[in-house]
Design a protein around this motif. Structure first.
Motif, PDB file in Angstrom:
ATOM      1  N   LEU A 137       0.820  -1.214   0.000  1.00 62.16           N
ATOM      2  CA  LEU A 137       0.000   0.000   0.000  1.00 62.16           C
ATOM      3  C   LEU A 137       0.858   1.269   0.000  1.00 62.16           C
ATOM      4  O   LEU A 137       0.385   2.325  -0.415  1.00 62.16           O
ATOM      5  N   ALA A 138       2.095   1.161   0.470  1.00 61.94           N
ATOM      6  CA  ALA A 138       2.964   2.343   0.505  1.00 61.94           C
ATOM      7  C   ALA A 138       3.193   2.895  -0.893  1.00 61.94           C
ATOM      8  O   ALA A 138       3.155   4.110  -1.103  1.00 61.94           O
ATOM      9  N   HIS A 139       3.412   2.015  -1.855  1.00 60.95           N
ATOM     10  CA  HIS A 139       3.600   2.459  -3.237  1.00 60.95           C
ATOM     11  C   HIS A 139       2.310   3.082  -3.779  1.00 60.95           C
ATOM     12  O   HIS A 139       2.339   4.140  -4.428  1.00 60.95           O
ATOM     13  N   THR A 140       1.186   2.451  -3.492  1.00 61.11           N
ATOM     14  CA  THR A 140      -0.108   2.977  -3.930  1.00 61.11           C
ATOM     15  C   THR A 140      -0.366   4.340  -3.289  1.00 61.11           C
ATOM     16  O   THR A 140      -0.850   5.262  -3.948  1.00 61.11           O
ATOM     17  N   ALA A 141      -0.035   4.468  -2.004  1.00 67.75           N
ATOM     18  CA  ALA A 141      -0.230   5.741  -1.302  1.00 67.75           C
ATOM     19  C   ALA A 141       0.619   6.846  -1.928  1.00 67.75           C
ATOM     20  O   ALA A 141       0.155   7.983  -2.094  1.00 67.75           O
ATOM     21  N   LYS A 142       1.850   6.501  -2.296  1.00 71.95           N
ATOM     22  CA  LYS A 142       2.724   7.490  -2.934  1.00 71.95           C
ATOM     23  C   LYS A 142       2.127   7.942  -4.270  1.00 71.95           C
ATOM     24  O   LYS A 142       2.085   9.143  -4.570  1.00 71.95           O
ATOM     25  N   ASP A 143       1.665   6.984  -5.070  1.00 74.88           N
ATOM     26  CA  ASP A 143       1.025   7.329  -6.346  1.00 74.88           C
ATOM     27  C   ASP A 143      -0.224   8.181  -6.132  1.00 74.88           C
ATOM     28  O   ASP A 143      -0.467   9.134  -6.873  1.00 74.88           O
ATOM     29  N   TYR A 144      -1.000   7.827  -5.131  1.00 72.01           N
ATOM     30  CA  TYR A 144      -2.226   8.574  -4.828  1.00 72.01           C
ATOM     31  C   TYR A 144      -1.886  10.019  -4.445  1.00 72.01           C
ATOM     32  O   TYR A 144      -2.494  10.958  -4.954  1.00 72.01           O
ATOM     33  N   ARG A 145      -0.903  10.185  -3.572  1.00 73.50           N
ATOM     34  CA  ARG A 145      -0.500  11.547  -3.167  1.00 73.50           C
ATOM     35  C   ARG A 145      -0.018  12.358  -4.376  1.00 73.50           C
ATOM     36  O   ARG A 145      -0.335  13.537  -4.504  1.00 73.50           O
ATOM     37  N   THR A 146       0.757  11.710  -5.246  1.00 69.65           N
ATOM     38  CA  THR A 146       1.262  12.390  -6.433  1.00 69.65           C
ATOM     39  C   THR A 146       0.101  12.859  -7.315  1.00 69.65           C
ATOM     40  O   THR A 146       0.105  13.995  -7.811  1.00 69.65           O
ATOM     41  N   LEU A 147      -0.884  11.993  -7.507  1.00 74.34           N
ATOM     42  CA  LEU A 147      -2.050  12.369  -8.321  1.00 74.34           C
ATOM     43  C   LEU A 147      -2.877  13.460  -7.652  1.00 74.34           C
ATOM     44  O   LEU A 147      -3.421  14.339  -8.331  1.00 74.34           O
ATOM     45  N   CYS A 148      -2.976  13.433  -6.327  1.00 74.32           N
ATOM     46  CA  CYS A 148      -3.698  14.501  -5.615  1.00 74.32           C
ATOM     47  C   CYS A 148      -3.005  15.849  -5.829  1.00 74.32           C
ATOM     48  O   CYS A 148      -3.661  16.863  -6.082  1.00 74.32           O
ATOM     49  N   GLU A 149      -1.673  15.845  -5.726  1.00 75.58           N
ATOM     50  CA  GLU A 149      -0.918  17.078  -5.960  1.00 75.58           C
ATOM     51  C   GLU A 149      -1.073  17.545  -7.407  1.00 75.58           C
ATOM     52  O   GLU A 149      -1.241  18.742  -7.669  1.00 75.58           O
ATOM     53  N   ALA A 150      -1.016  16.607  -8.350  1.00 73.60           N
ATOM     54  CA  ALA A 150      -1.185  16.950  -9.764  1.00 73.60           C
ATOM     55  C   ALA A 150      -2.574  17.534 -10.011  1.00 73.60           C
ATOM     56  O   ALA A 150      -2.723  18.473 -10.802  1.00 73.60           O
ATOM     57  N   TYR A 151      -3.574  16.995  -9.332  1.00 73.01           N
ATOM     58  CA  TYR A 151      -4.933  17.488  -9.495  1.00 73.01           C
ATOM     59  C   TYR A 151      -5.038  18.936  -9.016  1.00 73.01           C
ATOM     60  O   TYR A 151      -5.610  19.787  -9.707  1.00 73.01           O
ATOM     61  N   VAL A 152      -4.474  19.221  -7.850  1.00 74.43           N
ATOM     62  CA  VAL A 152      -4.514  20.593  -7.312  1.00 74.43           C
ATOM     63  C   VAL A 152      -3.831  21.548  -8.283  1.00 74.43           C
ATOM     64  O   VAL A 152      -4.347  22.636  -8.577  1.00 74.43           O
ATOM     65  N   ASP A 153      -2.675  21.154  -8.799  1.00 70.16           N
ATOM     66  CA  ASP A 153      -1.959  21.991  -9.763  1.00 70.16           C
ATOM     67  C   ASP A 153      -2.751  22.140 -11.061  1.00 70.16           C
ATOM     68  O   ASP A 153      -2.807  23.226 -11.650  1.00 70.16           O
ATOM     69  N   ALA A 154      -3.382  21.051 -11.505  1.00 68.97           N
ATOM     70  CA  ALA A 154      -4.139  21.066 -12.761  1.00 68.97           C
ATOM     71  C   ALA A 154      -5.322  22.018 -12.696  1.00 68.97           C
ATOM     72  O   ALA A 154      -5.621  22.706 -13.687  1.00 68.97           O
ATOM     73  N   VAL A 155      -5.980  22.058 -11.560  1.00 67.38           N
ATOM     74  CA  VAL A 155      -7.149  22.928 -11.418  1.00 67.38           C
ATOM     75  C   VAL A 155      -6.778  24.384 -11.687  1.00 67.38           C
ATOM     76  O   VAL A 155      -7.574  25.149 -12.226  1.00 67.38           O
ATOM     77  N   ARG A 156      -5.558  24.741 -11.363  1.00 63.60           N
ATOM     78  CA  ARG A 156      -5.112  26.126 -11.545  1.00 63.60           C
ATOM     79  C   ARG A 156      -4.724  26.446 -12.990  1.00 63.60           C
ATOM     80  O   ARG A 156      -4.816  27.606 -13.399  1.00 63.60           O
ATOM     81  N   THR A 157      -4.278  25.424 -13.743  1.00 64.77           N
ATOM     82  CA  THR A 157      -3.657  25.761 -15.023  1.00 64.77           C
ATOM     83  C   THR A 157      -4.136  24.981 -16.246  1.00 64.77           C
ATOM     84  O   THR A 157      -3.894  25.427 -17.360  1.00 64.77           O
ATOM     85  N   LEU A 158      -4.744  23.838 -16.056  1.00 63.18           N
ATOM     86  CA  LEU A 158      -5.054  22.986 -17.206  1.00 63.18           C
ATOM     87  C   LEU A 158      -6.519  23.071 -17.627  1.00 63.18           C
ATOM     88  O   LEU A 158      -7.387  23.442 -16.827  1.00 63.18           O
ATOM     89  N   PRO A 159      -6.804  22.689 -18.863  1.00 67.28           N
ATOM     90  CA  PRO A 159      -8.190  22.701 -19.335  1.00 67.28           C
ATOM     91  C   PRO A 159      -9.005  21.596 -18.652  1.00 67.28           C
ATOM     92  O   PRO A 159      -8.452  20.604 -18.159  1.00 67.28           O
ATOM     93  N   PRO A 160     -10.328  21.764 -18.633  1.00 64.36           N
ATOM     94  CA  PRO A 160     -11.208  20.805 -17.940  1.00 64.36           C
ATOM     95  C   PRO A 160     -11.012  19.344 -18.345  1.00 64.36           C
ATOM     96  O   PRO A 160     -11.061  18.458 -17.487  1.00 64.36           O
ATOM     97  N   ALA A 161     -10.762  19.059 -19.607  1.00 60.64           N
ATOM     98  CA  ALA A 161     -10.596  17.667 -20.040  1.00 60.64           C
ATOM     99  C   ALA A 161      -9.377  17.029 -19.366  1.00 60.64           C
ATOM    100  O   ALA A 161      -9.426  15.867 -18.943  1.00 60.64           O
ATOM    101  N   ARG A 162      -8.306  17.750 -19.238  1.00 62.03           N
ATOM    102  CA  ARG A 162      -7.090  17.225 -18.591  1.00 62.03           C
ATOM    103  C   ARG A 162      -7.312  17.061 -17.092  1.00 62.03           C
ATOM    104  O   ARG A 162      -6.842  16.082 -16.491  1.00 62.03           O
TER     105      ARG A 162
END
Length: 152
Positions: A79-104
């Motif tokens: 689960l540690a690897h999955t948790a790391k991937d999950y955290r990375t995607l959560c951070e990417a999502y926060v960043d995406a909301v600020r700069t990327l188009p809705p589809a991305r």
């Protein structure tokens, strides 16, 4: 059966940032609002749960309404690897909301939800011989474990 009280055993956990402390509070609140948790061996709930970490394992200390107490630990190895991937995607999502188009943004959010669901299934399997939890509870527990173990 359900958890009526949940607390975090802070011993051995990294000092949380204000954001992580807030995430922990939200995860505990969400769990207390809705959950299904039943200890095996027919111990009747509701339960109080203290969740901590013990040498890389999640430590569940529970107390049933009738005063029966117990604990169990589950390895978080895979689960540690999955948790790391999950955290990375959560951070990417926060960043995406600020700069990327809705589809991305939707693509990133879909990937985040899929990994969250997979982690919940893994956690359910790890807990299966000790406690029964439904999928929403497993998702919330995984979120809480991530919030507890994330480095600040």
């Amino acid at each position: 059966m359900y958890l009526e009280r949940i607390e975090i055993d802070e011993g051995g956990l990294p000092e949380p940032s204000p954001e992580m402390e807030q995430e922990r509070r939200v995860a505990v609140f969400d769990l207390q609002e809705s959950n299904h948790f039943a200890v095996k061996d027919h111990v009747q709930g509701p339960y109080s749960l203290r969740l901590g970490m013990d040498h890389g394992r999640a430590a569940f200390f529970w107390r049933a309404a009738d005063g029966t107490e117990g604990d169990f630990r589950i390895s978080l190895g895979s689960l540690a690897h999955t948790a790391k991937d999950y955290r990375t995607l959560c951070e990417a999502y926060v960043d995406a909301v600020r700069t990327l188009p809705p589809a991305r943004i939707e693509e990133i959010d879909t990937a985040r939800r899929e990994i969250h669901q997979e982690a919940a299934r893994q956690l359910q399997l790890r807990m299966a011989d000790r406690a029964e939890v439904d999928e929403p509870t497993a998702r919330r527990l995984f979120t809480l474990l991530c919030a507890m173990t994330q480095d600040t």
